[in-house]
Design an enzyme around this catalytic site. Structure first.
Site, PDB file in Angstrom:
ATOM      1  N   PHE A   8     -59.100 -10.517   5.549  1.00 13.24           N
ATOM      2  CA  PHE A   8     -58.593  -9.162   5.731  1.00 13.24           C
ATOM      3  C   PHE A   8     -57.073  -9.196   5.858  1.00 13.24           C
ATOM      4  O   PHE A   8     -56.506 -10.142   6.425  1.00 13.24           O
ATOM      5  CB  PHE A   8     -59.165  -8.538   7.012  1.00 13.24           C
ATOM      6  N   THR A  41     -64.647 -13.524   4.633  1.00  6.89           N
ATOM      7  CA  THR A  41     -63.788 -12.476   4.074  1.00  6.89           C
ATOM      8  C   THR A  41     -62.402 -12.554   4.714  1.00  6.89           C
ATOM      9  O   THR A  41     -62.282 -12.714   5.929  1.00  6.89           O
ATOM     10  CB  THR A  41     -64.384 -11.082   4.319  1.00  6.89           C
TER      11      THR A  41
END
Length: 296
Positions: free
Chosen positions: A176, A174
């Site tokens: 961010f 992921t």
């Protein structure tokens, strides 16, 4: 009262976003928020200094809410963080893998751990999120029910990890974005920089083609270009883009100048250091060598 600076994240304590906050800003107080809107409000109102917001995942794709919230806010991107996503199978103390009959988590987590769920013959139960599922499993105390969540959730809710790193895809990562009220732009000192913007092209033929042409002619690499509809209007597409380079670099400045000429709307969202993780995910040079040379 704590005098620590605060960084907000969406989700419950123990979530992946919580882990990202602790990884990057261990000296900050990590504050959970129920929604992304709550995160943005906390930042804009001054309740928190920073926000750790997921924008895309290598398996699940983009986090659509952010594309709508960020351009309309007064916040700035000041950094990025790539976090490998690892799911742990956790249950109340005393539970065993052999005794499990169900596992609960966010729908995306369940989908990313299909092989393990199928192998153990578990019933998949959809929860609101990973950390919230861990909390609910802990509260119930059912030794036949487990949760899929990050390590931190087991620590937060007193669960035992029965199996580690059960995700199907090892590349699950992921990205961010780190948000701030202050526009803390990276200096143009030769280090790798990412420039992020949103724009809407003018309603003329080939406007997008012409707007992006400057990046090609000025040798500026665009690493991301995504479109989304503006406030439900199918004819008004906004574009979100990441490019490599600093706006003060001559070639980037020329490319942005050409882009703006064909734009009806343009907003710079951030100029920030590129994560070192990008070196791990860039295209191998061997791949580039296989491409045909234009005009040959």
């Amino acid at each position: 009262m704590s005098n620590m600076k605060k960084i907000v994240f969406q989700g419950e304590p123990g979530a992946n976003s919580h882990m990202a906050c602790r990884d990057v800003y261990p000296d900050y107080e990590s504050v959970p928020c129920a929604t992304f809107e709550d995160c943005f409000h906390a930042l804009e109102s001054g309740e928190a200094e920073l926000g750790m917001i997921p924008v895309e995942n290598s398996v699940a794709g983009r986090v659509a809410d952010i594309h709508h919230l960020l351009p309309r806010s007064n916040l700035h991107i000041i950094g990025e963080y790539f976090m490998p996503i690892r799911f742990q199978l956790m249950a109340p103390p005393g539970a065993t893998i052999e005794g499990l009959t169900s596992v609960q988590s966010h729908i995306m987590a369940l989908g990313q751990c299909r092989k393990m769920i199928r192998r153990l013959g578990l019933n998949a139960v959809v929860g609101a999120d990973t950390a919230g599922s861990a909390r609910q499993i802990a509260e119930r105390g059912d030794l036949t029910a487990a949760a899929l969540a990050p390590d931190l959730a087991a620590e937060a809710y007193g669960l035992e990890i029965l199996a580690r790193d059960v995700e199907d895809a090892a590349h699950n990562t992921t990205r961010f974005l780190i948000l701030s009220r202050e526009a803390l732009s990276a200096a143009d000192n030769g280090q790798p920089v990412i420039t992020t913007m949103v724009f809407r092209v003018r309603n003329v033929p080939a406007a997008l083609y012409k707007a992006l042409g400057g990046f090609a002619t000025n040798n500026v690499n665009m690493t991301k270009l995504e479109s989304y509809q503006l406030e439900g209007q199918f004819f008004a597409s906004m574009f979100y883009a990441d490019v490599e380079g600093h706006p003060d670099e001559p070639n980037v400045a020329l490319a942005l100048e050409e882009l703006k000429f064909f734009c009806a709307e343009y907003k710079m969202l951030g100029v920030y250091r590129a994560s070192p993780f990008r070196e791990k995910i860039k295209e191998p040079e061997a791949n580039r060598a296989l491409r045909p040379t234009p005009g040959v």
